[in-house]
Design an enzyme around this catalytic site. Structure first.
Site, PDB file in Angstrom:
ATOM      1  N   PHE A   1       0.808  -1.228   0.000  1.00 20.64           N
ATOM      2  CA  PHE A   1       0.000   0.000   0.000  1.00 20.64           C
ATOM      3  C   PHE A   1       0.838   1.275   0.000  1.00 20.64           C
ATOM      4  O   PHE A   1       0.463   2.285   0.616  1.00 20.64           O
ATOM      5  CB  PHE A   1      -0.974  -0.013   1.200  1.00 20.64           C
ATOM      6  CG  PHE A   1      -1.559  -1.362   1.490  1.00 20.64           C
ATOM      7  CD1 PHE A   1      -2.230  -2.065   0.502  1.00 20.64           C
ATOM      8  CD2 PHE A   1      -1.393  -1.956   2.735  1.00 20.64           C
ATOM      9  CE1 PHE A   1      -2.752  -3.327   0.758  1.00 20.64           C
ATOM     10  CE2 PHE A   1      -1.902  -3.220   2.992  1.00 20.64           C
ATOM     11  CZ  PHE A   1      -2.582  -3.909   2.000  1.00 20.64           C
ATOM     12  N   CYS A   2       1.980   1.247  -0.686  1.00 18.27           N
ATOM     13  CA  CYS A   2       2.886   2.428  -0.731  1.00 18.27           C
ATOM     14  C   CYS A   2       3.221   2.916   0.669  1.00 18.27           C
ATOM     15  O   CYS A   2       3.335   4.128   0.909  1.00 18.27           O
ATOM     16  CB  CYS A   2       2.295   3.556  -1.565  1.00 18.27           C
ATOM     17  SG  CYS A   2       2.054   3.120  -3.275  1.00 18.27           S
ATOM     18  N   ALA A   3       3.345   1.961   1.591  1.00 18.52           N
ATOM     19  CA  ALA A   3       3.758   2.295   2.958  1.00 18.52           C
ATOM     20  C   ALA A   3       4.680   1.156   3.405  1.00 18.52           C
ATOM     21  O   ALA A   3       4.406   0.463   4.393  1.00 18.52           O
ATOM     22  CB  ALA A   3       2.539   2.426   3.859  1.00 18.52           C
TER      23      ALA A   3
END
Ligand SMILES: Cc1ncc(COP(=O)(O)O)c(C=O)c1O
Length: 410
Positions: free
Chosen positions: A358-360
């Site tokens: 999740f781009c984290a």
């Protein structure tokens, strides 16, 4: 509740049958609200240039664009003199601010952030995921106290991984005590909760239209004018300058606008994107936050209770099951890579979810307790279900039943 487009979308599943699509991927991009689509359709016949035409259609389109700015200002409860700059999305907004920070600004940011808020900064101090909310405030306090010169605290209002709400009011208070400013990444908050920048005493907020039921390619940066007026124009070109002198003048006589809006919005802006965001703001405000929150709370509670009752499904959480959150839940399923789960949910049940990190990346690694693993490494990833306007009990129950099915197969 305002309706979303695509509520009757049918999708193919294994065996060739069509089923109603259960969209549980709102945190990535939410479907378009009907009033948003209607506002864009209504603006199209008079669509024309903005800020550069005397024709009636140009005047009308310019007025609609500037009205959208006022609507966004009111929607986030901004101060009267705050800048409201239309960008492409949240990532664009954080990068725009990054380019305007005073020289030698140190940015303090938690490792739990989305990459859009983690990466744009030239000089940053990264803080480990805090084990409880009070610790977030304490370590931010400690970090800010140790920094000389200009400083900015960057924090998300609602996590895109766990949905958990961050103590942004307390963090704003701490930041200001140390002479720092605060940027709040509100990408996952504004579709679910009312935001009041003035009441929370925030300096900047950023969010994206496509997560706010307005998928027409615009986002927003709102906040204090001074850094934005002094910063290098984000895009250099027409609209950002008052005048450009002759080539033989020493500095070629370029007179940039000081006002942040024209200074950073060079070129033809995304008028339809701005109109769409404003229409979404109006629709949510007209619906009323109590109703929006109550319905979402009912569905997310049902979903989380369903997941908790399945052996082999584990919800990811930083601050425990009782911490308040928006309609987002990430989980892992024993014996399955996240991608396998997402593909089975789509291919067999007509359910759309997100899988990955999740781009984290640092945050998901922390939650999973894994040392590393790239985006393609399914064992170091999770599945995320997220809800909003248009989500039904049937969607939620279908996901729970599908996961129960999957876990009993292995
Ligand atoms: C919390 C958060 N911040 C920032 C972003 C980036 O948004 P965009 O891709 O619209 O720039 C996202 C998108 O997933 C997000 O969830």
């Amino acid at each position: 509740m305002p309706a979303v487009l695509g509520a009757d979308l049918e999708v193919p599943v294994k065996g060739g049958k069509l089923v109603g699509y259960a969209n549980l991927d709102y945190a990535a991009s939410a479907p378009c609200l009907e009033p948003v689509s209607a506002a864009v359709t209504a603006a199209l016949p008079a669509y024309s240039s903005v800020h550069r035409g005397a024709g009636y259609a140009s005047q009308l389109t310019t007025a609609r664009y500037e009205q959208a700015r006022h609507t966004v200002r009111a929607f986030v409860g901004a101060r009267p003199d705050d800048a409201v700059i239309f960008t492409r999305n949240t990532t664009d907004a954080t990068n725009l601010l990054a380019g305007c920070l005073p020289a030698d600004t140190t940015v303090v940011v938690f490792d739990t952030e989305h990459h859009a808020s983690l990466l744009p900064w030239a000089r940053s101090v990264r803080l480990a995921p805090p084990p409880f909310p009070g610790e977030a405030v304490r370590i931010a306090d400690e970090a800010l106290a140790g920094i000389d010169g200009p400083k900015l605290l960057v924090v998300t209002a609602a996590s895109n991984v766990t949905g958990e709400l961050w103590p942004i009011a307390a963090l704003a208070h701490i930041a200001h005590r140390h002479g720092a400013r605060i940027l709040v990444d509100a990408a996952q908050l504004v579709p679910h909760r009312r935001l009041n920048l003035t009441a929370l005493d925030l300096d900047y907020v950023a969010f994206s239209g496509h997560k706010l039921y307005a998928p027409f390619g615009a986002g927003v940066l709102v906040g204090r004018r001074d850094w934005l007026s002094d910063g290098e124009p984000y895009l250099k070109g027409g609209g950002a300058v008052r005048s450009v002198g002759a080539a033989d003048a020493a500095d070629q006589g370029t007179d940039w606008h000081d006002d942040p809006e024209p200074r950073h919005e060079a070129g033809t802006p995304n008028v339809l994107g701005a109109i769409a965001i404003a229409a979404a703001c109006d629709a949510l405000s007209a619906t009323g936050w109590t109703a929006v929150e109550r319905e979402e709370e009912r569905l997310i509670t049902r979903l989380r209770a369903g997941l908790a009752a399945i052996d082999g499904v584990r919800e990811l959480s930083l601050w425990g099951p009782d911490h308040p959150r928006v309609g987002i839940v990430s989980f892992v399923v024993d014996g399955y890579a996240a991608r396998e789960v997402a593909e089975a949910l789509s291919g067999e049940y007509g359910i759309g979810v997100r899988d990955g990190k999740f781009c984290a990346h640092p945050f998901v690694r922390h939650l999973l307790g894994t040392a590393d693993g790239g985006c393609e490494d399914g064992t170091a990833s999770a599945v995320r279900a997220s809800i909003g306007l248009g989500t039904t009990e049937e969607h939620v129950d279908r996901l729970v039943e599908a996961l129960r099915d999957l876990t009993t197969r292995r």
